[in-house]
Design a protein around this motif. Structure first.
Motif, PDB file in Angstrom:
ATOM      1  N   UNK A 695       0.822  -1.208   0.000  1.00 36.89           N
ATOM      2  CA  UNK A 695       0.000   0.000   0.000  1.00 36.89           C
ATOM      3  C   UNK A 695       0.853   1.255   0.000  1.00 36.89           C
ATOM      4  N   UNK A 696       1.915   1.255   0.802  1.00 37.30           N
ATOM      5  CA  UNK A 696       2.805   2.412   0.844  1.00 37.30           C
ATOM      6  C   UNK A 696       3.523   2.598  -0.498  1.00 37.30           C
ATOM      7  N   UNK A 697       3.873   1.467  -1.110  1.00 35.42           N
ATOM      8  CA  UNK A 697       4.542   1.551  -2.419  1.00 35.42           C
ATOM      9  C   UNK A 697       3.616   2.161  -3.469  1.00 35.42           C
ATOM     10  N   UNK A 698       2.376   1.720  -3.503  1.00 36.09           N
ATOM     11  CA  UNK A 698       1.442   2.259  -4.495  1.00 36.09           C
ATOM     12  C   UNK A 698       1.243   3.761  -4.284  1.00 36.09           C
ATOM     13  N   UNK A 699       1.225   4.214  -3.028  1.00 35.21           N
ATOM     14  CA  UNK A 699       1.106   5.649  -2.763  1.00 35.21           C
ATOM     15  C   UNK A 699       2.347   6.384  -3.275  1.00 35.21           C
ATOM     16  N   UNK A 700       3.525   5.805  -3.058  1.00 31.38           N
ATOM     17  CA  UNK A 700       4.758   6.422  -3.547  1.00 31.38           C
ATOM     18  C   UNK A 700       4.771   6.474  -5.073  1.00 31.38           C
ATOM     19  N   UNK A 701       4.288   5.394  -5.726  1.00 32.27           N
ATOM     20  CA  UNK A 701       4.247   5.347  -7.184  1.00 32.27           C
ATOM     21  C   UNK A 701       3.307   6.420  -7.730  1.00 32.27           C
ATOM     22  N   UNK A 708       5.635  14.566  -7.900  1.00 32.16           N
ATOM     23  CA  UNK A 708       5.938  15.087  -6.565  1.00 32.16           C
ATOM     24  C   UNK A 708       7.183  14.335  -6.074  1.00 32.16           C
ATOM     25  N   UNK A 709       8.319  14.806  -6.577  1.00 34.27           N
ATOM     26  CA  UNK A 709       9.556  14.036  -6.401  1.00 34.27           C
ATOM     27  C   UNK A 709       9.945  13.891  -4.929  1.00 34.27           C
ATOM     28  N   UNK A 710       9.851  14.961  -4.169  1.00 33.75           N
ATOM     29  CA  UNK A 710      10.264  14.885  -2.764  1.00 33.75           C
ATOM     30  C   UNK A 710       9.407  13.905  -1.981  1.00 33.75           C
ATOM     31  N   UNK A 711       8.086  13.985  -2.216  1.00 36.25           N
ATOM     32  CA  UNK A 711       7.167  13.080  -1.507  1.00 36.25           C
ATOM     33  C   UNK A 711       7.452  11.626  -1.888  1.00 36.25           C
ATOM     34  N   UNK A 712       7.631  11.402  -3.191  1.00 37.08           N
ATOM     35  CA  UNK A 712       7.896  10.032  -3.650  1.00 37.08           C
ATOM     36  C   UNK A 712       9.220   9.520  -3.095  1.00 37.08           C
ATOM     37  N   UNK A 713      10.260  10.402  -3.122  1.00 37.41           N
ATOM     38  CA  UNK A 713      11.573   9.979  -2.636  1.00 37.41           C
ATOM     39  C   UNK A 713      11.526   9.631  -1.150  1.00 37.41           C
ATOM     40  N   UNK A 714      10.865  10.480  -0.357  1.00 33.11           N
ATOM     41  CA  UNK A 714      10.787  10.208   1.081  1.00 33.11           C
ATOM     42  C   UNK A 714      10.072   8.892   1.357  1.00 33.11           C
ATOM     43  N   UNK A 715       8.992   8.644   0.621  1.00 29.81           N
ATOM     44  CA  UNK A 715       8.240   7.397   0.831  1.00 29.81           C
ATOM     45  C   UNK A 715       9.071   6.177   0.457  1.00 29.81           C
ATOM     46  N   UNK A 716       9.804   6.277  -0.655  1.00 28.72           N
ATOM     47  CA  UNK A 716      10.590   5.122  -1.103  1.00 28.72           C
ATOM     48  C   UNK A 716      11.779   4.889  -0.175  1.00 28.72           C
ATOM     49  N   UNK A 717      12.391   6.003   0.310  1.00 31.13           N
ATOM     50  CA  UNK A 717      13.483   5.836   1.264  1.00 31.13           C
ATOM     51  C   UNK A 717      13.006   5.151   2.535  1.00 31.13           C
ATOM     52  N   UNK A 718      11.806   5.487   2.987  1.00 34.82           N
ATOM     53  CA  UNK A 718      11.250   4.836   4.180  1.00 34.82           C
ATOM     54  C   UNK A 718      11.012   3.357   3.930  1.00 34.82           C
ATOM     55  N   UNK A 735      14.170   9.063  -9.834  1.00 35.57           N
ATOM     56  CA  UNK A 735      13.823  10.368  -9.264  1.00 35.57           C
ATOM     57  C   UNK A 735      14.998  11.330  -9.417  1.00 35.57           C
ATOM     58  N   UNK A 736      16.199  10.831  -9.134  1.00 36.83           N
ATOM     59  CA  UNK A 736      17.393  11.664  -9.315  1.00 36.83           C
ATOM     60  C   UNK A 736      17.508  12.135 -10.760  1.00 36.83           C
ATOM     61  N   UNK A 737      17.244  11.233 -11.693  1.00 38.98           N
ATOM     62  CA  UNK A 737      17.315  11.583 -13.110  1.00 38.98           C
ATOM     63  C   UNK A 737      16.243  12.608 -13.490  1.00 38.98           C
ATOM     64  N   UNK A 738      15.020  12.387 -12.990  1.00 39.47           N
ATOM     65  CA  UNK A 738      13.924  13.300 -13.335  1.00 39.47           C
ATOM     66  C   UNK A 738      14.154  14.696 -12.754  1.00 39.47           C
ATOM     67  N   UNK A 739      14.811  14.799 -11.620  1.00 40.26           N
ATOM     68  CA  UNK A 739      15.102  16.120 -11.056  1.00 40.26           C
ATOM     69  C   UNK A 739      16.079  16.895 -11.945  1.00 40.26           C
ATOM     70  N   UNK A 740      17.093  16.179 -12.433  1.00 37.94           N
ATOM     71  CA  UNK A 740      18.084  16.848 -13.276  1.00 37.94           C
ATOM     72  C   UNK A 740      17.612  17.002 -14.715  1.00 37.94           C
ATOM     73  N   UNK A 741      16.759  16.106 -15.143  1.00 36.72           N
ATOM     74  CA  UNK A 741      16.253  16.150 -16.529  1.00 36.72           C
ATOM     75  C   UNK A 741      14.751  15.890 -16.494  1.00 36.72           C
ATOM     76  N   UNK A 742      13.954  16.899 -16.123  1.00 40.04           N
ATOM     77  CA  UNK A 742      12.510  16.706 -15.922  1.00 40.04           C
ATOM     78  C   UNK A 742      11.832  16.164 -17.177  1.00 40.04           C
ATOM     79  N   UNK A 743      10.839  15.303 -16.996  1.00 41.22           N
ATOM     80  CA  UNK A 743      10.101  14.781 -18.143  1.00 41.22           C
ATOM     81  C   UNK A 743       9.251  15.882 -18.778  1.00 41.22           C
ATOM     82  N   UNK A 744       8.788  15.677 -20.013  1.00 42.04           N
ATOM     83  CA  UNK A 744       7.969  16.703 -20.682  1.00 42.04           C
ATOM     84  C   UNK A 744       6.620  16.859 -19.991  1.00 42.04           C
ATOM     85  N   UNK A 745       5.920  17.940 -20.361  1.00 41.55           N
ATOM     86  CA  UNK A 745       4.646  18.256 -19.707  1.00 41.55           C
ATOM     87  C   UNK A 745       3.585  17.187 -19.952  1.00 41.55           C
ATOM     88  N   UNK A 746       3.682  16.539 -21.130  1.00 38.97           N
ATOM     89  CA  UNK A 746       2.679  15.499 -21.444  1.00 38.97           C
ATOM     90  C   UNK A 746       3.145  14.107 -21.019  1.00 38.97           C
TER      91      UNK A 746
END
Length: 756
Positions: A695-701, A708-718, A735-746
């Motif tokens: 359940x926690x994993x699905x929420x992080x996904x 919401x990179x920070x929220x997802x990262x914190x959940x996965x680290x936990x 997540x690290x990759x998406x922060x440095x190279x964000x995905x497109x808007x679509x």
């Protein structure tokens, strides 16, 4: 009723006649009209088997004093000087107060190790004129005449000296026999059949005369080299002598006289009855009641083996002789016991082939016989054995001969197995409870012959139409499914058709590394063990084994036999295969083989199934887009660090399992993205902690897909803090990759794989 009887006779008369012929052949073998040496060997096998299945229990009454490797190392090589043996006798009889002592060794030659005999020669020769030397020698005699010291230790003690008979043409008679148990003259003209010997190798006269008794230790060796029986009484010249086991037991029981007891004549009085007719038993006069020991022909007795032999056999306590000589063994485990002195050292050549062990200590054979004498527990072949065998053969011939032709294959097997089991169980019960050794082989062979003949008849004349379906599908489908298909063969063929099926691909991770680390022969065995285990899991859940592709396995569910819950069975099989790899790895690690790890991909959908290929070779297989997706899913299991991946269609078709959604992917060759899932366990069996983690994993996904990179990262680290998984590391990297190279808007959260 009469009409049914005529119909049965018309249908089954040939098979009934065949059964009658087989029964007549078996009966002829029982009464000896036909040769039956190999049947006798099979009966010996069953006799041996009875003793192998009995669990050994320690008999505290009898102890084997073992001339073992340790004793020889500490006391010197065998044979020991007689002063050491004298010390052993004194310890057993005076310190440990043995009820009786039986020596499974013979002392036929004088002991010259002290040098006393040489000094005597000097006193009679070169130094005969030196009276001081003779007087000094006489003073030293008690210390240096080791044979005399041993004789002194034996006097008045319950010690039985062992000796050996021989029928070898070149054998030399040496030593002193004990007094016979009885003689030909004591029989009063009656004939008594016994094993007869021409010569003997016995103990020195002064030793045998000092001992309480003597007993021979010759075993009876069967044609196959096994020792199954021992003569309790044997004849040499006009005397009848007792065996080592009988003499040792008699001395322990303070028995005096031994006499043969004959079967009674009903016309005689009770007083005269026991001294008339054929031999019945051996009587040992002990107080308060005479001990009667039943014997077989030639006064032999079957050896009831109570363990597998040796110090670890479990039936008798073995005590190192050196501990007894030094008085170091605990008194509570040795005082007052019957003691047998023998050896387990292979070099001393007292190891025998027996039904329970091909290298069985000879001294323990005597221990088993003594236990039988004390307990009155002898197994015997009764005089009515032939009649019993004839009765069971006739009954089996009537029962199976009449019923098997009228039964189908399944019930024929059930009746045959039940008959064989019943015969064996009853035979074992008579052996265990009644002490009766009765024949079994002929009856079991008749059971097998009747079954095989009826099965062959049915195959040749009634089930030939099923052969085609077996040939078509036997290679792919489990035997029980082939049986279902064979019941209605016209409903199945190899023609291609479109069906909804579930297909599986399974592959070994890192197989190249494994193959490089094993020699070719071991690699072949490694892959054979793996493929066999995986194939059994597939076939045991109604799966169809398609093919092996190197170390990969392809299978599918739902054809040729329709399986409504094919997706659920495929998921259950995939989970079971993961469990099987864990068990296989336990064996592989023991054999120093690299551990096994597999990836499994499952997908459900419409696909073509049937006989496909070329004119040269065809195979019953599946093809289609859904098949390709299953193969792609298997290949990306390693990316997500999971053992099993299933597509969305499989998840929908098998809702009874708990799943962890891993991603939405676009695999090579497909434009549309598909959700992928890891099946965890049947829904009802999912561990609560794992359920919470999912359940926690699905929420992080969901947070990740919402960027919401920070929220997802914190959940996965936990989650990773609680349970380290490759999946969590994978998404933290993303997540690290998406922060440095964000995905497109679509961005739709789909992962694209460009390779197979």
């Amino acid at each position: 009723m009469l009409r049914r009887l005529r119909q049965a006779l018309a249908k089954y008369w040939a098979r009934w006649l065949l059964a009658l012929a087989l029964t007549v052949v078996a009966a002829s073998q029982v009464i000896g009209v036909l040769p039956g040496e190999w049947v006798g060997r099979l009966d010996l096998f069953f006799y041996d088997l009875r003793m192998r299945v009995v669990k050994a229990e320690l008999d505290p009454r009898i102890v084997i004093v073992d001339i073992d490797e340790r004793s020889i190392a500490e006391l010197g090589r065998w044979p020991w000087s007689r002063d050491v043996v004298a010390q052993l006798v004194k310890q057993m009889t005076q310190n440990y107060h043995a009820a009786s002592v039986g020596f499974d060794v013979v002392f036929a030659e004088p002991d010259t190790s002290s040098g006393y005999s040489r000094l005597e020669e000097l006193a009679k020769g070169e130094l005969k004129d030196v009276p001081q030397f003779a007087r000094q020698l006489q003073a030293l005699k008690p210390e240096m005449d080791y044979d005399a010291r041993l004789a002194d230790a034996l006097k008045g003690q319950p010690v039985v000296m062992g000796y050996a008979f021989s029928n070898e043409s070149n054998a030399v008679t040496v030593g002193q026999l004990p007094a016979p148990a009885f003689t030909v003259a004591d029989l009063g003209g009656r004939r008594l059949e016994a094993v007869q010997w021409r010569s003997y190798g016995a103990n020195l006269s002064q030793l045998q005369l000092a001992a309480a008794a003597g007993g021979f230790f010759n075993p009876m060796v069967d044609d196959d080299g096994m020792v199954r029986s021992v003569a309790l009484i044997s004849r040499q010249a006009d005397g009848f002598y007792e065996s080592l086991a009988l003499a040792t037991a008699r001395v322990a029981l303070n028995g005096k006289r031994i006499k043969p007891i004959f079967l009674r004549n009903d016309m005689m009085s009770d007083e005269a009855a026991r001294d008339y007719g054929a031999l019945d038993s051996i009587a040992v006069e002990v107080k308060p009641d005479t001990l009667f020991i039943p014997v077989e022909r030639r006064m032999t007795a079957q050896v009831t083996y109570r363990g597998h032999g040796g110090p670890d056999g479990g039936a008798f306590r073995y005590v190192s002789a050196v501990d007894v000589v030094r008085g170091a063994y605990p008194h509570d485990k040795l005082d007052g016991r019957i003691m047998l002195v023998g050896t387990t050292v292979p070099g001393l050549k007292d190891l025998r082939a027996t039904p329970v062990n091909p290298v069985y200590p000879g001294v323990e054979i005597h221990a088993n016989l003594i236990a039988s004498i004390l307990d009155g527990d002898f197994k015997q072949r009764p005089d009515f054995a032939v009649g019993y065998d004839m009765l069971q053969v006739v009954l089996i011939g009537l029962l199976l001969g009449l019923l098997l032709p009228m039964l189908g294959p399944l019930w024929s097997i059930v009746l045959t197995l039940a008959s064989a089991f019943g015969l064996g169980a009853f035979n074992f019960w008579l052996y265990d409870a009644g002490g009766l050794v009765l024949p079994l082989a002929t009856a079991l062979l008749l059971v097998a012959a009747l079954f095989i003949c009826n099965l062959g008849w049915g195959y040749l004349f009634e089930y030939r139409n099923r052969k085609a379906i077996v040939n078509l599908f036997g290679e792919y489908v489990a035997p029980e499914l082939v049986a279902e298909m064979a019941a209605n063969p016209e409903s199945y063929n190899m023609e291609g058709e479109i069906r909804e099926l579930t297909v599986m691909f399974s592959d070994v991770r890192g197989f190249t590394t494994i193959s490089e680390s094993l020699p070719p022969n071991e690699l072949r065995e490694y892959i054979n063990v793996y493929l066999t285990a995986m194939s059994e899991d597939i076939r045991n859940d109604r799966g169809t084994l398609d093919k092996y592709i190197g170390d990969a396995v392809m299978a599918f569910w739902g054809a040729p036999l329709e399986v409504p819950d094919h997706a659920a069975r495929a998921v259950a099989t995939a989970l079971r295969m993961q469990q099987t790899t864990v068990k296989l790895n336990e064996e592989f690690i023991r054999r120093n083989w690299p551990p096994l790890k597999i990836g499994v991909g499952l997908n459900t959908g419409q696909m073509r199934v049937g006989d496909m290929g070329s004119k040269i070779r065809k195979a019953y297989t599946v093809m289609g887009d859904a098949v390709n997706l299953s193969s792609r899913l298997e290949s990306i299991t390693k990316v997500y660090g999971v053992g099993v991946l299933v597509g969305h269609a499989t998840r929908e078709a098998a809702p009874g399992f708990a799943y962890r959604e891993l991603d939405r992917v676009r695999v090579k060759g497909k434009n549309e993205p598909v959700p992928i899932y890891e099946p965890l366990a049947p829904e009802a069996e999912l561990d609560p902690e794992l359920r919470a983690e999912v359940g926690q994993w699905h929420a992080a996904l969901a947070a990740l897909r919402a960027q919401r990179w920070d929220e997802a990262e914190a959940a996965i680290l936990a989650l990773r803090e609680k349970n380290a998984r490759g999946l969590y590391d994978l998404y933290l990297e993303r997540i690290t990759h998406y922060r440095s190279d964000p995905p497109p808007a679509d961005w739709d959260g789909v992962t694209t794989f460009e390779t197979k």
